[in-house]
Design an enzyme around this catalytic site. Structure first.
Site, mmCIF file in Angstrom:
data_model
loop_
_atom_site.group_PDB
_atom_site.id
_atom_site.type_symbol
_atom_site.label_atom_id
_atom_site.label_comp_id
_atom_site.label_asym_id
_atom_site.label_seq_id
_atom_site.Cartn_x
_atom_site.Cartn_y
_atom_site.Cartn_z
ATOM 1 N NE ARG A 224 -4.184 -1.666 0.250
ATOM 2 C CZ ARG A 224 -4.263 -2.740 -0.558
ATOM 3 N NH1 ARG A 224 -3.336 -2.974 -1.466
ATOM 4 N NH2 ARG A 224 -5.300 -3.555 -0.476
ATOM 5 C CG HIS A 272 -3.378 -1.057 -6.786
ATOM 6 N ND1 HIS A 272 -3.708 -0.400 -5.627
ATOM 7 C CD2 HIS A 272 -3.401 -2.380 -6.464
ATOM 8 C CE1 HIS A 272 -3.923 -1.282 -4.666
ATOM 9 N NE2 HIS A 272 -3.737 -2.499 -5.148
HETATM 10 P P1 NAP Z 1 -1.096 -11.783 4.863
HETATM 11 O O1 NAP Z 1 -1.222 -13.208 4.442
HETATM 12 O O2 NAP Z 1 -2.068 -11.243 5.838
HETATM 13 O O3 NAP Z 1 0.386 -11.608 5.453
HETATM 14 C C1 NAP Z 1 0.778 -10.464 6.129
HETATM 15 C C2 NAP Z 1 2.223 -10.597 6.591
HETATM 16 O O4 NAP Z 1 2.646 -9.315 7.098
HETATM 17 C C3 NAP Z 1 2.402 -11.611 7.726
HETATM 18 O O5 NAP Z 1 3.629 -12.293 7.587
HETATM 19 C C4 NAP Z 1 2.429 -10.713 8.959
HETATM 20 O O6 NAP Z 1 3.157 -11.226 10.066
HETATM 21 C C5 NAP Z 1 3.136 -9.489 8.416
HETATM 22 N N1 NAP Z 1 2.858 -8.323 9.253
HETATM 23 C C6 NAP Z 1 1.669 -7.762 9.553
HETATM 24 N N2 NAP Z 1 1.815 -6.738 10.414
HETATM 25 C C7 NAP Z 1 3.143 -6.664 10.672
HETATM 26 C C8 NAP Z 1 3.923 -5.830 11.509
HETATM 27 N N3 NAP Z 1 3.365 -4.866 12.260
HETATM 28 N N4 NAP Z 1 5.257 -6.028 11.542
HETATM 29 C C9 NAP Z 1 5.826 -7.022 10.799
HETATM 30 N N5 NAP Z 1 5.134 -7.852 9.990
HETATM 31 C C10 NAP Z 1 3.803 -7.666 9.927
HETATM 32 O O7 NAP Z 1 -1.135 -10.821 3.606
HETATM 33 P P2 NAP Z 1 -0.914 -11.184 2.046
HETATM 34 O O8 NAP Z 1 -2.053 -11.940 1.503
HETATM 35 O O9 NAP Z 1 0.445 -11.765 1.879
HETATM 36 O O10 NAP Z 1 -0.998 -9.714 1.403
HETATM 37 C C11 NAP Z 1 -0.141 -8.670 1.803
HETATM 38 C C12 NAP Z 1 -0.619 -7.337 1.267
HETATM 39 O O11 NAP Z 1 -0.380 -7.258 -0.136
HETATM 40 C C13 NAP Z 1 -2.110 -7.076 1.379
HETATM 41 O O12 NAP Z 1 -2.482 -6.681 2.691
HETATM 42 C C14 NAP Z 1 -2.324 -5.971 0.363
HETATM 43 O O13 NAP Z 1 -2.171 -4.708 0.974
HETATM 44 C C15 NAP Z 1 -1.189 -6.194 -0.638
HETATM 45 N N6 NAP Z 1 -1.701 -6.573 -1.976
HETATM 46 C C16 NAP Z 1 -1.413 -5.777 -3.036
HETATM 47 C C17 NAP Z 1 -1.841 -6.133 -4.300
HETATM 48 C C18 NAP Z 1 -1.466 -5.312 -5.503
HETATM 49 O O14 NAP Z 1 -1.988 -5.558 -6.588
HETATM 50 N N7 NAP Z 1 -0.578 -4.351 -5.379
HETATM 51 C C19 NAP Z 1 -2.586 -7.305 -4.482
HETATM 52 C C20 NAP Z 1 -2.862 -8.102 -3.378
HETATM 53 C C21 NAP Z 1 -2.405 -7.730 -2.115
HETATM 54 P P3 NAP Z 1 2.753 -12.599 10.790
HETATM 55 O O15 NAP Z 1 3.263 -13.672 9.846
HETATM 56 O O16 NAP Z 1 3.486 -12.569 12.063
HETATM 57 O O17 NAP Z 1 1.264 -12.604 10.906
HETATM 58 C C1 GLV Z 2 -5.222 -5.494 -3.830
HETATM 59 O O1 GLV Z 2 -4.557 -4.536 -3.644
HETATM 60 C C2 GLV Z 2 -5.588 -6.439 -2.811
HETATM 61 O O2 GLV Z 2 -5.324 -6.162 -1.634
HETATM 62 O O3 GLV Z 2 -6.146 -7.500 -3.158
#
Ligand code: NAP
Ligand code: GLV
Length: 309
Positions: A224, A272
């Protein structure tokens, strides 16, 4: 069973046909501002507007058509106390792998410089970077971050991961907690931000933190825009302290016209699109979870409102 569907982009057809195939007993009700909405059992949406909130009060669960949850959790206690369930991969992880691997390799193999040389008609092989000097650090070792780490390890890059709670992953140097963030950053040549946006992670990448990275480091942000202090990043790039950045996300989207990122040649930006929601896969995953909830089972990818992701 009725499913309330909201798509800000107005593209509802692939969702309706996805649910028709995967959940034939369900009627899909497309939410329209100002029009009366029949009470629904489940809501499927991405970024709700305040006007939608009354229609969410009676649903049994809210399904998000994305991975990030910041756009809904900002409504806090106004949201009904029902489960909020995000997408778990549903075809996004492989897109993230493609995006991040492409960005890392483009910088590592100096393809960005070769593109500029070619435009100038210049034939000039450059010294190769060495993988041992090119540790890639991924902030966020979740559904998407772990897939990206595995793919970068397969290319032979030294890989490091940072998470909130301690984690172990084969072949990855793991760090956790704010107290270990500077150490993680100091050994990271290419930093990839894949964190959820929460009060604890907003503005995390400011001048002080980015300055922990080694001279000539590179940033890839696919999480983000609000994770990064944009003026600090720009100043560090302009001074040469940070070599450049690939950014898919911004504080204000679409990135406004007069923004200095547009004119900075060391910044590559995309609108994005790092990992797009795939309607067929996503409707299929959500339908499976609705069936599980109807059978009284628990489902994966439940959002923890206190944690913020
Ligand atoms: P996820 O499965 O919820 O994983 C989040 C990770 O971040 C976990 O390892 C978590 O730690 C860590 N984390 C959270 N808060 C933290 C903190 N305060 N300090 C250190 N580590 C922290 O999320 P995901 O599915 O991988 O997705 C990640 C992000 O990608 C989404 O939230 C979204 O914003 C972004 N995204 C972007 C796009 C795009 O097109 N640009 C598309 C999809 C997603 P723990 O392992 O300890 O829980
Ligand atoms: C896109 O940014 C998502 O969080 O799926």
């Amino acid at each position: 069973m009725r499913i309330l569907l909201h798509r800000a982009d107005g593209v509802v057809e692939p969702w309706i046909s996805g649910f028709k195939a995967a959940l034939p007993q369900a009627e899909v009700v497309v939410w329209n501002e100002g029009a009366p909405t029949a009470p629904c059992d489940y809501a499927v949406l991405w970024s709700p507007t305040a006007a939608m909130l009354p229609d969410l009060q009676h649903v049994k669960a809210i399904f998000l058509t994305g991975a990030g949850v910041d756009a809904i959790l900002k409504f806090g206690d106004v949201l009904p106390p029902v489960p909020i369930i995000r997408l778990g991969d549903a075809g996004m992880a492989i897109q993230m792998v493609e995006y991040v691997a492409h960005s890392v390799l483009r910088y590592f193999r100096r393809f960005d410089e070769y593109e500029k040389q070619a435009r100038r008609g210049q034939w000039q092989p450059l010294p190769q970077h060495q993988k041992e000097d090119f540790a890639v650090g991924v902030m966020g070792m979740g559904v998407l971050g772990t897939r990206v780490l595995a793919s970068l390890a397969a290319f032979g890059f030294p890989v490091r991961g940072w998470s909130r709670s301690p984690r172990e992953m084969q072949g990855v140097s793991c760090f956790s907690g704010l107290e270990n963030l500077d150490e993680f950053l100091r050994g990271t040549r290419v930093l990839v931000c894949m964190l959820p946006l929460t009060p604890a992670t907003a503005n995390l990448l400011d001048r002080a933190r980015l300055s922990q990275l080694p001279e000539g480091a590179y940033l890839i942000n696919v999480a983000r825009g609000a994770h990064v202090a944009e003026p600090d990043l720009l100043a560090l790039i302009r001074s040469g302290r940070i070599a450049g950045a690939t950014l898919d996300v911004f504080r204000n989207e679409p990135l406004p016209g007069p923004h200095p990122f547009w004119d900075e040649p060391r910044i590559t930006l995309t609108p994005h699109i790092a990992a797009l929601t795939l309607p067929a896969e996503s409707a299929d995953q959500i339908a499976g979870k609705i069936n599980a909830l109807e059978r009284g089972e628990t489902v994966a990818d439940l959002v923890d409102r206190t944690r913020g992701y």
